[in-house]
Design a protein around this motif. Structure first.
Motif, PDB file in Angstrom:
ATOM      1  N   THR A 277      24.190  11.490  48.517  1.00  0.00           N
ATOM      2  CA  THR A 277      23.465  12.741  48.713  1.00  0.00           C
ATOM      3  C   THR A 277      23.829  13.461  49.997  1.00  0.00           C
ATOM      4  N   SER A 298      24.690  23.234  42.571  1.00  0.00           N
ATOM      5  CA  SER A 298      24.090  22.657  41.374  1.00  0.00           C
ATOM      6  C   SER A 298      25.047  21.679  40.705  1.00  0.00           C
ATOM      7  N   SER A 301      24.860  18.523  42.487  1.00  0.00           N
ATOM      8  CA  SER A 301      23.646  17.795  42.117  1.00  0.00           C
ATOM      9  C   SER A 301      23.784  17.142  40.747  1.00  0.00           C
ATOM     10  N   PHE A 331      17.575  16.541  48.468  1.00  0.00           N
ATOM     11  CA  PHE A 331      18.791  16.801  47.703  1.00  0.00           C
ATOM     12  C   PHE A 331      18.530  16.938  46.201  1.00  0.00           C
ATOM     13  N   GLY A 332      17.368  16.493  45.734  1.00  0.00           N
ATOM     14  CA  GLY A 332      17.059  16.575  44.309  1.00  0.00           C
ATOM     15  C   GLY A 332      16.291  17.817  43.931  1.00  0.00           C
ATOM     16  N   LEU A 392      16.399  20.180  40.792  1.00  0.00           N
ATOM     17  CA  LEU A 392      17.833  20.185  40.538  1.00  0.00           C
ATOM     18  C   LEU A 392      18.151  19.044  39.562  1.00  0.00           C
ATOM     19  N   MET A 394      19.543  16.227  39.828  1.00  0.00           N
ATOM     20  CA  MET A 394      19.262  14.878  40.328  1.00  0.00           C
ATOM     21  C   MET A 394      17.813  14.491  40.067  1.00  0.00           C
ATOM     22  N   CYS A 586      22.375  21.563  53.569  1.00  0.00           N
ATOM     23  CA  CYS A 586      21.958  22.033  52.244  1.00  0.00           C
ATOM     24  C   CYS A 586      21.553  23.502  52.301  1.00  0.00           C
TER      25      CYS A 586
END
Length: 666
Positions: A277, A298, A301, A331-332, A392, A394, A586
């Motif tokens: 990540t 995206s 991800s 990150f998700g 996202l 993830m 990010c």
């Protein structure tokens, strides 16, 4: 917001009489059998009670203490965790605390709501004691907490040679336990995060690192003195310290690393962080999704989604007692544009969320002046135009894996780079050049292996330095271009970062101008006979040494609109992500992708009589191994004859591995 209140008496406790003399201290232990009068606490049924303890005589209450708790038992049975006598697996999340806005109860609720939404039941408030509201809400919402100190081996270079370091660490852990031990949500103690990294980074002699390990084990096991009720104690990410700790815990990088799990170890196995990540660069994620890893945030991800799905289904569910990817919360889900929506410009100090009331001195809690856009992935009621969070891939994959739901990521076949297409025969062999014969472009063409001669009747490739022409050059352009237009061939107009020379208008069949567009990567038109030779890894320059901007200006105008686009600027810029601090990377990429940008056309072809006119704003002055390979491929795809390049390019420097930027190592 707080929505609970005290109910009826669930259990009465008998009184004890104590007589104290001045300055005297006594410890009083009061016991009573529960006899099934208390409902058990669990993630699905977070039943809570409050103990009210009064100190009084027959006439007066002198003091009252209220302590909330839950009635539950969390134990280790062999290699399993058991809650209230039944096996339970923990699926959770971690988060690095970036700024004061995390200190509100609403923010804690938003994070925990997300965990519950993906089917999670656990959380590790990472690498520091978090505000008390996080533990209160975990009690109320039903999340099992692995409570952790502020000892962060891979980030804070603690001096383990000083005795005071160990004294303070013992006191720190003890105070954390005394603060949080009555929370039913707290199922275990982590004395530190990735403490192995201190020896890894400082490289002491083995006898020194062994001494540090002994002291770390002693520190960790001291948790039992302050709290004998919890057997789940660990150094998160440090395995089990040669068998001396009651659980085995490790942090994994990307990929399904079943081989790194110990075999036949009769204690719970924990993977407290996994995935690429925070550190994964596009080429590391390419095997999961191919070009998508380079294409967009995206798409990145989606690669993380496949990884987390595989790890959850094939590793966590069959073998682990506790599993957490590395920061679903960061990150998700996507970083949010709080108080900002004008993508024609960068945010400024007037964008963001403002409280609308003045700061008051002396009021408990934090009072924010401004929360800028893109600093958080959560919107706990701050911006009514936005949801609490935006999932996202993830997030969706982890949810599907935990809840055993169908998902597009449940099958995974490693994507390998495609076989190279055979190049067409070189048909443009006689090269003429109009421009500065001692300039950068002429030097580049020679370095690339083009044999340049004066314009003549045999010329089938005319290269024009379109931003560096003299008046004399202007007289030759029209004559030379018309000759090729009649007989056939290529006319290549090459620009860098300067304005177009007026003389070039003599041969342009339409309006052309340059835009202010920079890019560290390109995308290709796969339907074009030249563009099909490029996959995104070959058009990626975000990690090269030195200047990474393969274009400084984009092409625009009528001739671009009517021509065939071959190469264009990438929709994202991974130089904003790679090697950037986690609190920025990010946000920078997400904002960049949303911004309105001018045309980034970098290579365009246009019919020109019997010839083809080619416009290029590619920066030919960058000389690295990657750019050399790029130009060799491009000229070969275009059918331009060239000998092998001279092989001279800028050399990259060997970089020391950074745990926080480059990912975990053994």
């Amino acid at each position: 917001e707080i929505a609970w209140k005290l109910g009826n008496t669930a259990l009465s406790v008998s009184s004890e009489f104590v007589e104290l003399k001045p300055n005297e201290t006594k410890t009083v232990i009061i016991k009573t059998p529960v006899n099934n009068k208390l409902k058990k606490w669990s993630p699905n049924n977070p039943n809570l009670y409050t103990l009210l303890l009064n100190i009084n005589d027959k006439k007066t209450v002198y003091d009252c203490k209220a302590t909330r708790f839950g009635w539950r038992q969390f134990t280790i049975v062999g290699n399993e965790f058991h809650l209230n006598g039944e096996k339970i697996q923990c699926f959770g999340d971690i988060q690095h605390p970036f700024s004061a806005y995390i200190c509100s109860r609403r923010f804690a609720w938003a994070w925990y709501r997300m965990i519950k939404d993906f089917g999670g039941n656990a959380v590790r408030p990472h690498a520091q004691p978090w505000p008390r509201v996080y533990y209160d809400l975990a009690d109320e919402m039903g999340l099992m907490v692995l409570d952790e100190t502020g000892l962060f081996g891979s980030s804070i270079r603690l001096n383990l040679e000083e005795n005071i370091t160990w004294q303070r660490s013992h006191e720190h852990l003890k105070r954390l336990i005394l603060r949080d031990r009555n929370h039913p949500s707290v199922i275990g103690w982590s004395a530190g995060n990735e403490m192995f990294a201190i020896a890894l980074l400082n490289k002491p002699e083995k006898e020194v690192s062994d001494k540090w390990d002994d002291k770390l084990v002693d520190l960790t096991l001291s948790a039992k003195k302050a709290d004998p009720t919890r057997d789940f104690i660990t150094l998160d990410g440090d395995r089990d310290m040669d068998g001396r700790l009651p659980v085995w815990s490790k942090h994994f990088g990307h990929g399904l690393l079943l081989r790194d799990l110990p075999k036949d170890l009769n204690k719970p196995l924990i993977v407290g962080e996994s995935g690429a990540t925070y550190y994964g660069k596009p080429i590391q994620l390419y095997p999961f999704v191919g070009d998508k890893a380079f294409e967009s945030y995206s798409g990145r991800s989606e690669a993380l989604a496949i990884d987390v799905y595989q790890n959850t289904v094939k590793m966590a569910k069959p073998f682990l007692s506790y599993y957490s990817p590395s920061e679903v919360s960061w990150f998700g889900i996507e970083h949010l544009n709080l108080g900002y929506s004008d993508y024609s410009r960068l945010p400024n100090l007037k964008d963001g969320i403002f409280p609308g009331k003045p700061y008051q001195e002396g009021i408990p809690g934090y009072q924010y002046e401004r929360i800028p856009p893109y600093v958080t992935t959560f919107n706990p009621g701050l911006d009514p135009a936005l949801p609490v969070y935006k999932p996202l891939p993830m997030f969706e994959a982890l949810k599907a894996a935990i809840l055993s739901e169908p998902t597009p990521w449940d099958t995974y076949n490693e994507i390998l780079p495609p076989a190279k297409l055979p190049f067409p025969d070189a048909k443009y062999k006689t090269v003429s050049f109009i421009g500065n014969n001692t300039g950068d472009l002429h030097t580049f063409l020679q370095r690339t292996g083009l044999q340049i001669q004066q314009p003549n009747k045999k010329t089938d490739l005319l290269i024009i330095e379109a931003d560096n022409l003299s008046e004399a050059d202007g007289l030759n352009i029209e004559k030379s271009a018309n000759a090729i237009s009649k007989k056939g061939g290529l006319i290549l107009l090459m620009l860098s970062d300067k304005e177009i020379s007026p003389s070039i208008s003599k041969i342009l069949p339409g309006e052309l101008h340059l835009t202010n567009r920079e890019a560290t990567a390109l995308e290709s038109n796969k339907t074009d006979s030249w563009g099909k030779y490029f996959d995104l890894p070959h058009l990626y320059f975000a990690e090269i040494t030195g200047d990474r901007k393969i274009i400084k200006r984009g092409l625009a105008g009528e001739i671009v609109d009517k021509g065939t686009l071959v190469l264009t600027a990438s929709r994202t810029d991974w130089s904003l992500f790679n090697q950037s601090p986690e609190n920025k990377k990010c946000a920078q990429v997400v904002l960049y992708e949303h911004l309105q940008k001018p045309s980034g056309a970098a290579l365009v072809s246009y019919p020109f009589g019997n010839a083809t006119l080619v416009l290029s704003s590619l920066d030919y002055t960058i000389n690295t191994k990657e750019t050399t390979e790029f130009w060799e491929t491009l000229f070969s795809a275009m059918g331009i004859f060239h000998s092998a390049p001279d092989g001279k390019s800028d050399k990259g420097l060997k970089k020391e591995h950074d745990l926080l930027m480059d990912g975990p190592v053994n």
